[in-house]
Enzyme design. Structure first.
Site, PDB file in Angstrom:
ATOM      1  N   GLU A  49       3.853  -9.802  -3.165  1.00 17.55           N
ATOM      2  CA  GLU A  49       2.433  -9.976  -2.882  1.00 17.55           C
ATOM      3  C   GLU A  49       1.741 -10.408  -4.162  1.00 17.55           C
ATOM      4  O   GLU A  49       1.701  -9.666  -5.144  1.00 17.55           O
ATOM      5  CB  GLU A  49       1.797  -8.674  -2.413  1.00 17.55           C
ATOM      6  N   ASP A  60      -8.959  -0.880  -3.483  1.00 18.54           N
ATOM      7  CA  ASP A  60      -7.958  -0.637  -4.508  1.00 18.54           C
ATOM      8  C   ASP A  60      -8.327   0.570  -5.356  1.00 18.54           C
ATOM      9  O   ASP A  60      -9.504   0.821  -5.634  1.00 18.54           O
ATOM     10  CB  ASP A  60      -7.806  -1.862  -5.415  1.00 18.54           C
TER      11      ASP A  60
END
Length: 262
Positions: A49, A60
């Site tokens: 990724e 995140d």
């Protein structure tokens, strides 16, 4: 079928599950981040990724937020992400991009998909985009055979689980808990439950992400998922120093886990 599904199925044929590794582009600098992605491939990641840093990465955790801030301060650009995609493909893994939707929208859905394909990418994970809010993206991706990888969680309703699994291509990204990304001491039984719910909704391939940081956790997840997704643990291993050897050791640990060797 796609390069993503082919790689997951190839891992299964080897008697293991696929290892998916995430790193942000530009951390600690662009060239080192790309070298780090090559380390992911060399040490055992099947799918990588590539993360274009985003100014407001709301999903995140602090480790990846810090990495994104460093990358942005260093002047990283979206084009650097497509350069990284090409490098991952050249190294022999299947590259996908993990991108927030505003970044894609600002470039244009069709152009983003075209640039991904030109670089050798296979799909896009969109953590903040749901299928019902993404008809333009899905149409652009389908036209170019780009996999659309959406997220599900334990809180996903049965109706939305069905919608998400129907719209996903490549695999369904399952997170065992709501909240930001980051390493956790234990993944918990919610991971197995959400994988089961996705399979009931028709998902043929399900990957588990958010919280995986050790070989033992990877081994456990490998007993019921099709892919183990690791991000924060790899970003932490790389660190501000760009320590490629420390990263290599951590990737090897997780790669052993998906092979049941941890």
């Amino acid at each position: 079928m796609s390069a993503v599904t082919d790689r997951i199925d190839a891992a299964k044929a080897e008697g293991r599950v696929a290892l998916v590794g995430y790193l942000p582009v530009g951390y600690p600098d662009v060239d080192t981040s790309i070298a780090a992605m090559r380390v992911l491939v060399e040490a055992g990641c099947d799918i990588v990724e590539v993360g274009p840093p985003y100014s407001d990465p709301v999903l995140d955790g602090p480790v990846i937020q810090h990495a994104a801030a460093v990358a942005l301060e260093g002047g990283v650009r979206v084009d650097d992400a497509f350069r990284a995609v090409a490098e991952v493909a050249d190294a022999g893994a299947v590259p996908v991009i993990m991108a927030y939707s505003n970044l894609m929208l600002s470039r244009g859905w069709a152009r983003f998909a075209d640039d991904l394909v030109a670089a050798g990418g296979a799909g896009v994970i969109t953590p903040d985009l749901t299928p019902d809010a993404a008809p333009e993206w899905i149409a652009a991706a389908r036209e170019r055979d780009v996999d659309t990888i959406f997220l599900v969680a334990p809180s996903t309703t049965r109706e939305r689980m069905q919608l998400t699994c129907d719209a996903s291509r490549g695999f369904v990204y399952a997170t065992p808990l709501m909240g930001v990304t980051g390493e956790r001491a234990a993944v918990g039984d919610a991971a197995e439950r959400v994988v089961g719910a996705a399979r009931e909704a028709g998902a043929q391939r399900v990957g588990i992400g958010v919280g995986v940081s050790t070989g033992a956790q990877a081994k456990d997840i490998a007993s019921y998922a099709d892919a183990v997704i690791v991000g924060t643990a790899f970003v932490r291993a790389l660190g501000d120093e760009g320590d490629l050897e420390r990263l290599r050791v951590k990737v090897a640990e997780l790669a052993a886990g998906v092979r049941g060797e941890a």
